[in-house]
Motif scaffolding. Sequence first.
Motif, PDB file in Angstrom:
ATOM      1  N   LEU A 126       0.852  -1.184   0.000  1.00  0.00           N
ATOM      2  CA  LEU A 126       0.000   0.000   0.000  1.00  0.00           C
ATOM      3  C   LEU A 126       0.895   1.244   0.000  1.00  0.00           C
ATOM      4  CD1 LEU A 126      -2.757  -1.165   2.514  1.00  0.00           C
ATOM      5  CD2 LEU A 126      -2.568  -1.580   0.046  1.00  0.00           C
ATOM      6  N   ASP A 127       0.282   2.429   0.037  1.00  0.00           N
ATOM      7  CA  ASP A 127       1.063   3.665  -0.008  1.00  0.00           C
ATOM      8  C   ASP A 127       2.125   3.674   1.081  1.00  0.00           C
ATOM      9  OD1 ASP A 127      -0.505   4.474  -2.071  1.00  0.00           O
ATOM     10  OD2 ASP A 127      -1.651   5.952  -0.923  1.00  0.00           O
ATOM     11  N   LYS A 128       3.323   4.115   0.729  1.00  0.00           N
ATOM     12  CA  LYS A 128       4.384   4.190   1.730  1.00  0.00           C
ATOM     13  C   LYS A 128       4.188   5.406   2.618  1.00  0.00           C
ATOM     14  CE  LYS A 128       8.043   6.582  -0.891  1.00  0.00           C
ATOM     15  NZ  LYS A 128       8.343   7.637   0.070  1.00  0.00           N
ATOM     16  N   SER A 129       4.751   5.316   3.810  1.00  0.00           N
ATOM     17  CA  SER A 129       4.608   6.385   4.790  1.00  0.00           C
ATOM     18  C   SER A 129       5.623   7.495   4.538  1.00  0.00           C
ATOM     19  CB  SER A 129       4.800   5.829   6.201  1.00  0.00           C
ATOM     20  OG  SER A 129       6.148   5.414   6.367  1.00  0.00           O
ATOM     21  N   LYS A 130       5.557   8.498   5.393  1.00  0.00           N
ATOM     22  CA  LYS A 130       6.452   9.641   5.277  1.00  0.00           C
ATOM     23  C   LYS A 130       7.686   9.504   6.175  1.00  0.00           C
ATOM     24  CE  LYS A 130       2.556  12.754   4.356  1.00  0.00           C
ATOM     25  NZ  LYS A 130       1.822  13.941   4.839  1.00  0.00           N
ATOM     26  N   PHE A 131       7.851   8.351   6.795  1.00  0.00           N
ATOM     27  CA  PHE A 131       9.034   8.238   7.644  1.00  0.00           C
ATOM     28  C   PHE A 131      10.002   7.184   7.129  1.00  0.00           C
ATOM     29  CE2 PHE A 131       6.697   4.821   9.705  1.00  0.00           C
ATOM     30  CZ  PHE A 131       7.687   3.980  10.190  1.00  0.00           C
ATOM     31  N   ASN A 132      11.277   7.478   7.293  1.00  0.00           N
ATOM     32  CA  ASN A 132      12.373   6.672   6.771  1.00  0.00           C
ATOM     33  C   ASN A 132      13.159   6.103   7.948  1.00  0.00           C
ATOM     34  OD1 ASN A 132      14.717   5.659   5.606  1.00  0.00           O
ATOM     35  ND2 ASN A 132      15.593   7.678   5.212  1.00  0.00           N
ATOM     36  N   SER A 133      12.963   4.831   8.205  1.00  0.00           N
ATOM     37  CA  SER A 133      13.597   4.181   9.351  1.00  0.00           C
ATOM     38  C   SER A 133      14.959   3.617   8.948  1.00  0.00           C
ATOM     39  CB  SER A 133      12.690   3.076   9.895  1.00  0.00           C
ATOM     40  OG  SER A 133      13.174   2.590  11.122  1.00  0.00           O
ATOM     41  N   ARG A 271      -0.101   8.037   5.405  1.00  0.00           N
ATOM     42  CA  ARG A 271       0.022   9.454   5.023  1.00  0.00           C
ATOM     43  C   ARG A 271       0.245  10.356   6.234  1.00  0.00           C
ATOM     44  NH1 ARG A 271      -4.361   7.932   1.630  1.00  0.00           N
ATOM     45  NH2 ARG A 271      -5.858   8.801   3.123  1.00  0.00           N
ATOM     46  N   THR A 272      -0.048   9.849   7.418  1.00  0.00           N
ATOM     47  CA  THR A 272      -0.028  10.674   8.622  1.00  0.00           C
ATOM     48  C   THR A 272       1.303  10.642   9.358  1.00  0.00           C
ATOM     49  OG1 THR A 272      -2.405  10.303   8.911  1.00  0.00           O
ATOM     50  CG2 THR A 272      -1.192  11.078  10.830  1.00  0.00           C
ATOM     51  N   ILE A 273       1.983   9.498   9.352  1.00  0.00           N
ATOM     52  CA  ILE A 273       3.196   9.338  10.167  1.00  0.00           C
ATOM     53  C   ILE A 273       4.392  10.019   9.510  1.00  0.00           C
ATOM     54  CG2 ILE A 273       4.721   7.686  11.303  1.00  0.00           C
ATOM     55  CD1 ILE A 273       2.555   5.620  11.071  1.00  0.00           C
ATOM     56  N   THR A 274       5.143  10.782  10.300  1.00  0.00           N
ATOM     57  CA  THR A 274       6.390  11.396   9.852  1.00  0.00           C
ATOM     58  C   THR A 274       7.532  10.903  10.742  1.00  0.00           C
ATOM     59  OG1 THR A 274       6.189  13.302  11.331  1.00  0.00           O
ATOM     60  CG2 THR A 274       5.157  13.490   9.149  1.00  0.00           C
ATOM     61  N   ASN A 275       8.762  11.201  10.342  1.00  0.00           N
ATOM     62  CA  ASN A 275       9.910  10.820  11.163  1.00  0.00           C
ATOM     63  C   ASN A 275       9.820  11.405  12.563  1.00  0.00           C
ATOM     64  OD1 ASN A 275      11.108   9.535   8.874  1.00  0.00           O
ATOM     65  ND2 ASN A 275      13.127  10.096   9.654  1.00  0.00           N
ATOM     66  N   GLU A 276       9.476  12.689  12.626  1.00  0.00           N
ATOM     67  CA  GLU A 276       9.417  13.363  13.918  1.00  0.00           C
ATOM     68  C   GLU A 276       8.375  12.721  14.833  1.00  0.00           C
ATOM     69  OE1 GLU A 276      11.296  15.739  10.924  1.00  0.00           O
ATOM     70  OE2 GLU A 276       9.281  14.862  10.962  1.00  0.00           O
ATOM     71  N   GLU A 277       7.223  12.380  14.252  1.00  0.00           N
ATOM     72  CA  GLU A 277       6.172  11.770  15.063  1.00  0.00           C
ATOM     73  C   GLU A 277       6.560  10.382  15.529  1.00  0.00           C
ATOM     74  OE1 GLU A 277       3.285  12.384  12.092  1.00  0.00           O
ATOM     75  OE2 GLU A 277       2.381  14.123  13.059  1.00  0.00           O
ATOM     76  N   MET A 278       7.218   9.614  14.667  1.00  0.00           N
ATOM     77  CA  MET A 278       7.634   8.276  15.078  1.00  0.00           C
ATOM     78  C   MET A 278       8.684   8.334  16.174  1.00  0.00           C
ATOM     79  SD  MET A 278       7.170   5.118  15.005  1.00  0.00           S
ATOM     80  CE  MET A 278       6.042   4.897  13.616  1.00  0.00           C
ATOM     81  N   GLN A 301      -6.064   9.025  17.802  1.00  0.00           N
ATOM     82  CA  GLN A 301      -7.129   9.972  18.161  1.00  0.00           C
ATOM     83  C   GLN A 301      -6.708  11.409  17.888  1.00  0.00           C
ATOM     84  OE1 GLN A 301      -7.923   8.807  22.250  1.00  0.00           O
ATOM     85  NE2 GLN A 301      -9.627   7.505  21.611  1.00  0.00           N
ATOM     86  N   GLN A 302      -5.480  11.753  18.249  1.00  0.00           N
ATOM     87  CA  GLN A 302      -4.993  13.115  18.011  1.00  0.00           C
ATOM     88  C   GLN A 302      -4.874  13.433  16.532  1.00  0.00           C
ATOM     89  OE1 GLN A 302      -1.342  13.120  20.232  1.00  0.00           O
ATOM     90  NE2 GLN A 302      -2.397  12.915  22.201  1.00  0.00           N
ATOM     91  N   SER A 303      -4.664  12.385  15.714  1.00  0.00           N
ATOM     92  CA  SER A 303      -4.545  12.564  14.254  1.00  0.00           C
ATOM     93  C   SER A 303      -5.892  12.511  13.568  1.00  0.00           C
ATOM     94  CB  SER A 303      -3.627  11.482  13.672  1.00  0.00           C
ATOM     95  OG  SER A 303      -2.350  11.522  14.281  1.00  0.00           O
ATOM     96  N   GLY A 304      -6.965  12.254  14.312  1.00  0.00           N
ATOM     97  CA  GLY A 304      -8.295  12.172  13.732  1.00  0.00           C
ATOM     98  C   GLY A 304      -8.570  10.865  13.014  1.00  0.00           C
ATOM     99  N   LEU A 305      -7.705   9.850  13.225  1.00  0.00           N
ATOM    100  CA  LEU A 305      -7.921   8.558  12.562  1.00  0.00           C
ATOM    101  C   LEU A 305      -8.815   7.639  13.385  1.00  0.00           C
ATOM    102  CD1 LEU A 305      -4.274   7.912  11.301  1.00  0.00           C
ATOM    103  CD2 LEU A 305      -6.223   8.801  10.014  1.00  0.00           C
ATOM    104  N   LEU A 306      -8.921   7.935  14.681  1.00  0.00           N
ATOM    105  CA  LEU A 306      -9.842   7.232  15.568  1.00  0.00           C
ATOM    106  C   LEU A 306     -10.692   8.265  16.283  1.00  0.00           C
ATOM    107  CD1 LEU A 306      -8.099   4.340  17.589  1.00  0.00           C
ATOM    108  CD2 LEU A 306      -9.860   4.127  15.822  1.00  0.00           C
TER     109      LEU A 306
END
Length: 309
Positions: A126-133, A271-278, A301-306
Amino acid sequence: MRKLICFIGCLLLLVACQSEENKTKNVVLSSEGPTITLGSKAFTEQYLLMKMTALLLMEKGYEVEEVRFLDSPSIREAFVHNIVDLYWEYTNTAKIIYHKDGPGYDAMEAYQFVKKEDEKKGIIWLDKSKFNSSWGLIMKKSFASEKGITSVSDLVSYMNNDENPSLKMATNEEYLMREDGLDHLEDVYNFKVNQNQLLAVDSELLSLAVKEERVQVAVGMVTDSRIEDYDLVILQDNRMAFPPYDAAPVVQKTILEQDSEIREPLEALARTITNEEMVHLNYRVDVLHQDVGKVAKDFLQQSGLLPDE
Protein backbone atom coordinates in the motif's frame (compact mmCIF):
# COMPACT_ATOMS: atom_id res chain seq x y z
CA MET A 1 23.30 -16.67 15.07
CA ARG A 2 22.42 -20.13 16.37
CA LYS A 3 19.23 -18.72 17.96
CA LEU A 4 18.23 -17.16 14.63
CA ILE A 5 18.75 -20.42 12.74
CA CYS A 6 16.79 -22.40 15.33
CA PHE A 7 13.94 -19.91 15.23
CA ILE A 8 13.67 -20.01 11.44
CA GLY A 9 13.93 -23.78 11.53
CA CYS A 10 11.00 -23.98 13.94
CA LEU A 11 9.01 -21.59 11.80
CA LEU A 12 9.63 -23.65 8.66
CA LEU A 13 8.54 -26.76 10.55
CA LEU A 14 5.34 -25.00 11.50
CA VAL A 15 4.76 -24.02 7.88
CA ALA A 16 5.39 -27.58 6.69
CA CYS A 17 2.72 -28.85 9.06
CA GLN A 18 0.05 -26.50 7.72
CA SER A 19 -2.79 -28.19 5.83
CA GLU A 20 -3.45 -27.18 2.26
CA GLU A 21 -6.59 -25.28 3.17
CA ASN A 22 -4.67 -23.23 5.75
CA LYS A 23 -2.05 -22.30 3.16
CA THR A 24 -4.74 -20.36 1.31
CA LYS A 25 -5.69 -18.07 4.15
CA ASN A 26 -8.98 -16.25 3.98
CA VAL A 27 -10.49 -13.42 5.96
CA VAL A 28 -12.20 -15.42 8.70
CA LEU A 29 -15.71 -14.35 9.54
CA SER A 30 -16.62 -14.58 13.20
CA SER A 31 -19.61 -13.43 15.18
CA GLU A 32 -17.89 -10.07 15.64
CA GLY A 33 -16.43 -9.65 12.15
CA PRO A 34 -13.51 -10.72 9.93
CA THR A 35 -10.22 -11.81 11.56
CA ILE A 36 -6.89 -10.44 10.34
CA THR A 37 -3.51 -11.74 11.53
CA LEU A 38 -1.00 -8.93 11.96
CA GLY A 39 2.74 -9.32 12.33
CA SER A 40 5.60 -7.20 13.63
CA LYS A 41 9.35 -7.44 14.03
CA ALA A 42 10.98 -7.28 17.44
CA PHE A 43 11.42 -3.56 18.10
CA THR A 44 9.31 -0.70 19.41
CA GLU A 45 8.58 1.04 16.12
CA GLN A 46 7.14 -2.17 14.71
CA TYR A 47 5.09 -2.83 17.85
CA LEU A 48 3.59 0.64 17.50
CA LEU A 49 2.77 0.16 13.82
CA MET A 50 1.15 -3.20 14.50
CA LYS A 51 -0.89 -1.79 17.39
CA MET A 52 -2.04 1.25 15.41
CA THR A 53 -3.06 -1.04 12.56
CA ALA A 54 -4.91 -3.31 14.98
CA LEU A 55 -6.85 -0.41 16.49
CA LEU A 56 -7.85 0.96 13.09
CA LEU A 57 -9.04 -2.43 11.88
CA MET A 58 -10.94 -3.16 15.10
CA GLU A 59 -12.70 0.17 14.70
CA LYS A 60 -13.84 -1.10 11.28
CA GLY A 61 -15.24 -4.28 12.81
CA TYR A 62 -12.40 -6.74 12.30
CA GLU A 63 -11.08 -9.18 14.83
CA VAL A 64 -7.30 -8.99 15.03
CA GLU A 65 -4.57 -11.39 16.06
CA GLU A 66 -1.12 -9.93 16.75
CA VAL A 67 2.08 -11.97 16.31
CA ARG A 68 5.64 -10.81 16.98
CA PHE A 69 8.61 -12.17 15.05
CA LEU A 70 12.33 -12.11 15.70
CA ASP A 71 13.50 -10.39 12.53
CA SER A 72 12.89 -9.67 8.84
CA PRO A 73 13.55 -13.18 7.43
CA SER A 74 11.22 -14.86 9.93
CA ILE A 75 8.29 -12.50 9.40
CA ARG A 76 8.68 -12.66 5.62
CA GLU A 77 8.71 -16.46 5.78
CA ALA A 78 5.49 -16.39 7.77
CA PHE A 79 3.96 -13.87 5.38
CA VAL A 80 4.70 -15.75 2.15
CA HIS A 81 3.20 -18.88 3.72
CA ASN A 82 0.00 -17.02 4.64
CA ILE A 83 0.53 -17.31 8.39
CA VAL A 84 0.43 -13.49 8.52
CA ASP A 85 -2.03 -11.36 6.55
CA LEU A 86 -0.58 -7.92 7.01
CA TYR A 87 2.46 -6.17 8.46
CA TRP A 88 4.65 -3.09 7.94
CA GLU A 89 7.78 -3.53 5.86
CA TYR A 90 10.64 -1.28 4.74
CA THR A 91 11.45 -0.72 1.10
CA ASN A 92 15.13 -1.54 1.11
CA THR A 93 14.66 -4.47 3.46
CA ALA A 94 12.51 -6.06 0.76
CA LYS A 95 14.72 -4.94 -2.11
CA ILE A 96 17.95 -6.20 -0.56
CA ILE A 97 17.01 -9.20 1.56
CA TYR A 98 13.98 -10.66 -0.21
CA HIS A 99 14.65 -9.74 -3.84
CA LYS A 100 18.46 -9.81 -3.72
CA ASP A 101 18.59 -6.70 -5.89
CA GLY A 102 21.00 -4.59 -3.86
CA PRO A 103 20.31 -1.30 -2.07
CA GLY A 104 18.34 1.46 -3.78
CA TYR A 105 19.25 5.02 -2.90
CA ASP A 106 16.31 6.74 -4.61
CA ALA A 107 13.33 6.36 -2.24
CA MET A 108 10.59 6.27 -4.87
CA GLU A 109 12.49 3.97 -7.22
CA ALA A 110 13.07 1.50 -4.37
CA TYR A 111 9.38 1.60 -3.45
CA GLN A 112 8.20 1.11 -7.03
CA PHE A 113 10.61 -1.78 -7.51
CA VAL A 114 9.46 -3.79 -4.48
CA LYS A 115 5.83 -2.96 -5.17
CA LYS A 116 6.07 -4.32 -8.71
CA GLU A 117 8.12 -7.42 -7.80
CA ASP A 118 6.01 -8.41 -4.82
CA GLU A 119 2.74 -8.00 -6.70
CA LYS A 120 3.89 -10.88 -8.91
CA LYS A 121 3.89 -12.99 -5.75
CA GLY A 122 0.44 -11.88 -4.59
CA ILE A 123 1.88 -9.37 -2.12
CA ILE A 124 0.52 -5.83 -2.24
CA TRP A 125 2.39 -2.76 -1.00
CA LEU A 126 0.00 0.00 0.00
CA ASP A 127 1.06 3.66 -0.01
CA LYS A 128 4.38 4.19 1.73
CA SER A 129 4.61 6.38 4.79
CA LYS A 130 6.45 9.64 5.28
CA PHE A 131 9.03 8.24 7.64
CA ASN A 132 12.37 6.67 6.77
CA SER A 133 13.60 4.18 9.35
CA SER A 134 17.15 4.11 8.10
CA TRP A 135 20.31 3.02 9.87
CA GLY A 136 23.13 5.21 11.11
CA LEU A 137 26.21 5.17 13.31
CA ILE A 138 25.67 6.57 16.80
CA MET A 139 28.19 7.70 19.41
CA LYS A 140 28.17 9.51 22.72
CA LYS A 141 28.02 13.21 21.96
CA SER A 142 30.82 13.93 24.46
CA PHE A 143 33.15 11.32 22.91
CA ALA A 144 32.47 12.51 19.36
CA SER A 145 33.09 16.12 20.37
CA GLU A 146 36.30 15.28 22.23
CA LYS A 147 37.70 13.33 19.27
CA GLY A 148 36.44 15.72 16.59
CA ILE A 149 34.22 13.07 14.98
CA THR A 150 31.18 14.36 13.10
CA SER A 151 30.99 11.96 10.13
CA VAL A 152 31.59 8.30 9.39
CA SER A 153 34.72 9.30 7.48
CA ASP A 154 36.00 11.02 10.63
CA LEU A 155 35.32 7.85 12.59
CA VAL A 156 37.19 5.72 10.06
CA SER A 157 40.19 8.07 10.16
CA TYR A 158 40.21 7.78 13.94
CA MET A 159 39.95 3.96 13.84
CA ASN A 160 42.70 3.67 11.22
CA ASN A 161 45.12 5.70 13.33
CA ASP A 162 47.32 3.17 15.14
CA GLU A 163 47.99 5.69 17.91
CA ASN A 164 44.32 5.62 18.97
CA PRO A 165 42.90 2.87 21.18
CA SER A 166 40.73 0.25 19.48
CA LEU A 167 37.00 1.05 19.44
CA LYS A 168 34.21 -1.47 19.94
CA MET A 169 31.09 -1.46 17.75
CA ALA A 170 27.63 -2.89 18.46
CA THR A 171 25.15 -4.11 15.85
CA ASN A 172 22.21 -6.47 15.80
CA GLU A 173 22.73 -9.88 14.22
CA GLU A 174 20.64 -9.02 11.17
CA TYR A 175 22.94 -6.14 10.22
CA LEU A 176 25.88 -8.55 10.13
CA MET A 177 24.11 -10.58 7.41
CA ARG A 178 22.51 -7.86 5.29
CA GLU A 179 23.82 -6.97 1.85
CA ASP A 180 23.78 -3.32 2.92
CA GLY A 181 25.13 -4.27 6.36
CA LEU A 182 28.56 -4.20 7.91
CA ASP A 183 30.41 -5.61 4.89
CA HIS A 184 28.87 -2.90 2.70
CA LEU A 185 29.72 -0.18 5.22
CA GLU A 186 33.32 -1.39 5.33
CA ASP A 187 33.53 -1.42 1.53
CA VAL A 188 32.09 2.09 1.11
CA TYR A 189 34.34 3.64 3.77
CA ASN A 190 37.37 1.38 3.20
CA PHE A 191 37.91 0.15 6.73
CA LYS A 192 37.67 -3.10 8.67
CA VAL A 193 36.11 -3.98 12.02
CA ASN A 194 37.75 -7.02 13.58
CA GLN A 195 35.65 -9.73 15.22
CA ASN A 196 37.01 -8.88 18.66
CA GLN A 197 35.71 -5.32 18.19
CA LEU A 198 32.13 -6.42 17.47
CA LEU A 199 29.29 -6.89 19.92
CA ALA A 200 26.01 -8.30 18.58
CA VAL A 201 23.04 -7.27 20.74
CA ASP A 202 19.29 -6.95 20.46
CA SER A 203 18.11 -3.94 18.44
CA GLU A 204 16.48 -2.43 21.53
CA LEU A 205 19.83 -2.38 23.38
CA LEU A 206 22.06 -0.75 20.76
CA SER A 207 21.78 2.83 22.00
CA LEU A 208 22.01 1.66 25.62
CA ALA A 209 25.27 -0.14 24.83
CA VAL A 210 26.73 3.19 23.68
CA LYS A 211 25.32 5.10 26.65
CA GLU A 212 26.82 2.62 29.10
CA GLU A 213 30.13 2.67 27.19
CA ARG A 214 30.11 -1.06 26.54
CA VAL A 215 30.94 0.10 23.00
CA GLN A 216 31.99 3.44 21.54
CA VAL A 217 29.86 3.24 18.39
CA ALA A 218 26.76 1.34 17.32
CA VAL A 219 24.75 0.81 14.17
CA GLY A 220 21.33 2.02 15.23
CA MET A 221 18.06 3.24 13.76
CA VAL A 222 17.81 6.98 13.23
CA THR A 223 14.24 6.92 14.61
CA ASP A 224 15.47 5.64 17.99
CA SER A 225 14.28 8.35 20.40
CA ARG A 226 16.81 7.29 23.05
CA ILE A 227 19.57 8.81 20.93
CA GLU A 228 18.63 12.28 22.18
CA ASP A 229 17.66 11.12 25.66
CA TYR A 230 21.02 9.38 26.14
CA ASP A 231 22.91 12.39 24.78
CA LEU A 232 24.11 10.52 21.71
CA VAL A 233 24.69 11.76 18.18
CA ILE A 234 24.17 10.31 14.69
CA LEU A 235 27.30 10.57 12.56
CA GLN A 236 26.91 12.12 9.12
CA ASP A 237 26.80 9.44 6.41
CA ASN A 238 28.93 11.48 4.02
CA ARG A 239 29.33 8.64 1.48
CA MET A 240 25.68 7.54 1.57
CA ALA A 241 26.30 3.99 2.76
CA PHE A 242 22.85 3.79 4.40
CA PRO A 243 19.97 3.60 1.89
CA PRO A 244 16.42 4.82 2.73
CA TYR A 245 14.03 2.48 4.53
CA ASP A 246 10.57 3.94 3.95
CA ALA A 247 7.88 1.97 5.77
CA ALA A 248 4.62 0.82 4.20
CA PRO A 249 1.80 -1.59 5.06
CA VAL A 250 2.08 -4.86 3.11
CA VAL A 251 -0.97 -7.11 2.69
CA GLN A 252 -1.87 -10.39 1.04
CA LYS A 253 -3.54 -9.81 -2.35
CA THR A 254 -6.20 -12.41 -1.50
CA ILE A 255 -7.17 -10.41 1.58
CA LEU A 256 -7.62 -7.21 -0.44
CA GLU A 257 -9.66 -9.08 -3.05
CA GLN A 258 -12.01 -10.34 -0.37
CA ASP A 259 -12.26 -7.02 1.43
CA SER A 260 -10.85 -3.89 -0.23
CA GLU A 261 -11.96 -1.68 2.68
CA ILE A 262 -8.80 -2.67 4.56
CA ARG A 263 -6.80 -0.36 2.27
CA GLU A 264 -8.29 3.02 3.21
CA PRO A 265 -7.51 3.21 6.97
CA LEU A 266 -3.98 1.85 6.45
CA GLU A 267 -3.10 4.32 3.72
CA ALA A 268 -4.57 7.12 5.84
CA LEU A 269 -2.19 6.07 8.61
CA ALA A 270 0.74 5.89 6.18
CA ARG A 271 0.02 9.45 5.02
CA THR A 272 -0.03 10.67 8.62
CA ILE A 273 3.20 9.34 10.17
CA THR A 274 6.39 11.40 9.85
CA ASN A 275 9.91 10.82 11.16
CA GLU A 276 9.42 13.36 13.92
CA GLU A 277 6.17 11.77 15.06
CA MET A 278 7.63 8.28 15.08
CA VAL A 279 10.61 9.43 17.15
CA HIS A 280 8.16 10.99 19.64
CA LEU A 281 6.06 7.81 19.81
CA ASN A 282 9.18 5.70 20.32
CA TYR A 283 10.24 8.12 23.06
CA ARG A 284 6.99 7.65 24.97
CA VAL A 285 7.41 3.87 24.92
CA ASP A 286 11.17 3.45 25.30
CA VAL A 287 12.03 6.36 27.58
CA LEU A 288 8.81 7.17 29.44
CA HIS A 289 7.85 3.48 29.55
CA GLN A 290 4.27 4.11 28.50
CA ASP A 291 2.09 1.29 27.22
CA VAL A 292 2.35 0.66 23.47
CA GLY A 293 -1.43 0.38 23.17
CA LYS A 294 -2.05 3.71 24.91
CA VAL A 295 0.59 5.52 22.87
CA ALA A 296 -0.80 4.11 19.63
CA LYS A 297 -4.37 5.00 20.53
CA ASP A 298 -3.45 8.54 21.62
CA PHE A 299 -1.71 9.16 18.30
CA LEU A 300 -4.62 7.86 16.25
CA GLN A 301 -7.13 9.97 18.16
CA GLN A 302 -4.99 13.12 18.01
CA SER A 303 -4.54 12.56 14.25
CA GLY A 304 -8.30 12.17 13.73
CA LEU A 305 -7.92 8.56 12.56
CA LEU A 306 -9.84 7.23 15.57
CA PRO A 307 -12.78 8.94 17.28
CA ASP A 308 -12.31 10.25 20.80
CA GLU A 309 -14.04 8.23 23.45
